[in-house]
Motif scaffolding. Structure first.
Motif: not given
Length: 410
Positions: A213-227
Motif C-alpha cells: 500500500h506504500h508503493v502501490g499495486t503494479s498494473s498489467p501494463d507496468g505503468v505507474e498510476i501515481k504519475k
C-alpha cells in the motif's frame, strides 16, 4: 444507533485510534490500476486460505496429542469420533495445498508483470521470505500426523542439516531432540508449526501489505498510476480498493470456495496428492516405505536434490534454487516491466523456466533412477540457466521491447 450517536462514537475512537485514517489509506482512498485482471485475485485468496488454515488449525489443536504414542491415533479420533472433525481436518489438509497453489500463482503474476522491479524490490523480498517460511511451516505440519511418510520425511529432511559445516551434527541432534527422530522431534515440530512460524507469517504478511500500500499495486501494463493525477490528487487510471476491488475479490472468493468445497467433499486426498496413502499408516521406524518423497509442493526442490549424486552439493543447489529468487530484482535489469511489452527472448525464457519447474516437480515424485534423474539434472541446469540468461539478456541490452503506453490500457 442514531446517525448522530454513530458520528460521535467514530470521533471518540478517532481521538484514541486512527480508525478512519487507516480505513481511508488502506481501503477507500487506496487506488489500484483500473485494468487489473484475474491474476490479481491470488494475493487476496492467499489471505483467505491463511485464515481458513488458522481457524481449522486452532480447532484441531484442541484434540491433537503431540505424542509419538498418541499423535496418529488422535488424528483418527478427530476424523471418526469428533463431531465434524473429518470436515475440519480435511479443511486443513486441502487448505495447505490450496495455499501453495494460490501463492505459486501469485508469485508467477509477479514474474509476468515485473512486480519485483523498482520501487517494489522490498515488496518482492518480503513475499519470497513469506514463501520460504511457508515451506518450513508446511513441512512441520506434514510431520504432525505421525504417519509413515511423516516420520520418514522428517528423517530425510532433518538429516540434510548435517551438511552444515562444523555444526551440522549438533544441529541435527538439536532439531531431533536426540540422536533419532522421536517424541521430542514431534514436540519441536508442533511448537514451531502452531506458535512460532504462524507468528512469523503474520508479521511478514503485515509488512508485505503495508509495503504494497506504500508503493502501490503494479498494473498489467507496468505503468505507474501515481504519475498521472487529477486536480484532487486521485490517479486518473486508478479505482478505489473499496468498494470496486473488494467486490471483485468477493466474486473470486465465491468461485474459489466452490472449487475448494468440491475437493473437500468429493476428493479430499486429491488422488493421493494432498494426503498420501503411506501416511494412513502409523509411523514405524523399522519399516522404510518403498519410495520416500515429499508432498507435491516440495517436489521440484526434491527433484533437484535427488538428481545430484553429491548430497552436500544437492543441498546447496536445492537451497540456492529458493534463495536466488530474493535477488531477482537485481538479476533482471530490464527497463520494461510487463510481459506484454517485453522482448521475445524474455517470453521464451519464462516459458522454459515454467517448464523446468513442472518437469522437476514430476521428477521429484519418482524414484531416483533412470529418466527422472536425467531430466532432473537437465532441468536443474535450465532452472538456474534462466537467471543467468535473464541477467545477460537485460544487462547487455539484447532485449528489444515494445513501446510502453503512458496510461494503462482497457
Amino acid at each position: 444507533m442514531s446517525e448522530q450517536s454513530a458520528s460521535g462514537l467514530k470521533r471518540w475512537i478517532d481521538d484514541r485510534f486512527p480508525m478512519t485514517s487507516t480505513w481511508r489509506y488502506h481501503m477507500s482512498e487506496y487506488y489500484v490500476p483500473k485494468n487489473i485482471n484475474f491474476w490479481y485475485y491470488f494475493g487476496s485468496l492467499s489471505i483467505l486460505v491463511f485464515v481458513i488454515l488458522i481457524l481449522s488449525g486452532i480447532w484441531l489443536m484442541m484434540y491433537y496429542q503431540p505424542s509419538a504414542e498418541q499423535a496418529f491415533s488422535s488424528v483418527h479420533f478427530i476424523m471418526r469420533d469428533v463431531d465434524w472433525g473429518w470436515l475440519v481436518r480435511y479443511m486443513h489438509t486441502t487448505g495447505a495445498s490450496a495455499f501453495f497453489i494460490v501463492v505459486y500463482l501469485h508469485m508467477y503474476r509477479g514474474l509476468l508483470y515485473g512486480s519485483y522491479q523498482k520501487p517494489r524490490e522490498l515488496l518482492w523480498i518480503t513475499g519470497v521470505l513469506l514463501y520460504l517460511v511457508l515451506m518450513a511451516e508446511a513441512f512441520m505440519g506434514y510431520v504432525l500426523p505421525w504417519g509413515q511418510m511423516s516420520y520418514w520425511a522428517a528423517q530425510v529432511i532433518i538429516s540434510l542439516a548435517g551438511a552444515v559445516p562444523v555444526w551440522g551434527e549438533e544441529l541435527v541432534i538439536w532439531l531431533q531432540g536426540g540422536f533419532i527422530v522421536n517424541e521430542a522431534t514431534l514436540g519441536r515440530m508442533f511448537a514451531m508449526h502452531t506458535v512460532a512460524l504462524p507468528l512469523v507469517l503474520l508479521a511478514l504478511t503485515f509488512v508485505h501489505i503495508v509495503g504494497l500500500h506504500h508503493v502501490g499495486t503494479s498494473s498489467p501494463d507496468g505503468v505507474e498510476i501515481k504519475k498521472l493525477k487529477d486536480a484532487n490528487g486521485k490517479p486518473l487510471d486508478g479505482i478505489p480498493f473499496y468498494p470496486h476491488v473488494v467486490i471483485k475479490d468477493t466474486f473470486a472468493f465465491g468461485i474459489f470456495l466452490i472449487l475448494f468445497c468440491g475437493v473437500l467433499f468429493f476428493v479430499p486426498d486429491f488422488f493421493g496428492y494432498f494426503i498420501e496413502s503411506p501416511n494412513l499408516t502409523t509411523a514405524d521406524p523399522l519399516q522404510t516405505p518403498e519410495s520416500i518423497h515429499p508432498t507435491w509442493y516440495f517436489r521440484a526442490w526434491y527433484g533437484m536434490l535427488q538428481s545430484i549424486p553429491s548430497q552436500n552439493l544437492g543441498i546447496v543447489v536445492m537451497l540456492g534454487a529458493s534463495f536466488i529468487l530474493l535477488f531477482l530484482p537485481w538479476i533482471d535489469r530490464g527497463q520494461v516491466r510487463s510481459i506484454r511489452y517485453r522482448g521475445l527472448g524474455y517470453k521464451v525464457g519464462l516459458a522454459v523456466f515454467t517448464l523446468s519447474f513442472i518437469v522437476l516437480t514430476w521428477s521429484g515424485s519418482k524414484s531416483p533412477t533412470g529418466l527422472p534423474v536425467l531430466l532432473g539434472q537437465i532441468f536443474t541446469v535450465v532452472y538456474f540457466g534462466y537467471f543467468v540468461f535473464l541477467w545477460a539478456y537485460t544487462y547487455f541490452g539484447f532485449e528489444k521491447t515494445k513501446p510502453v503506453p503512458e496510461r494503462v490500457t482497457s
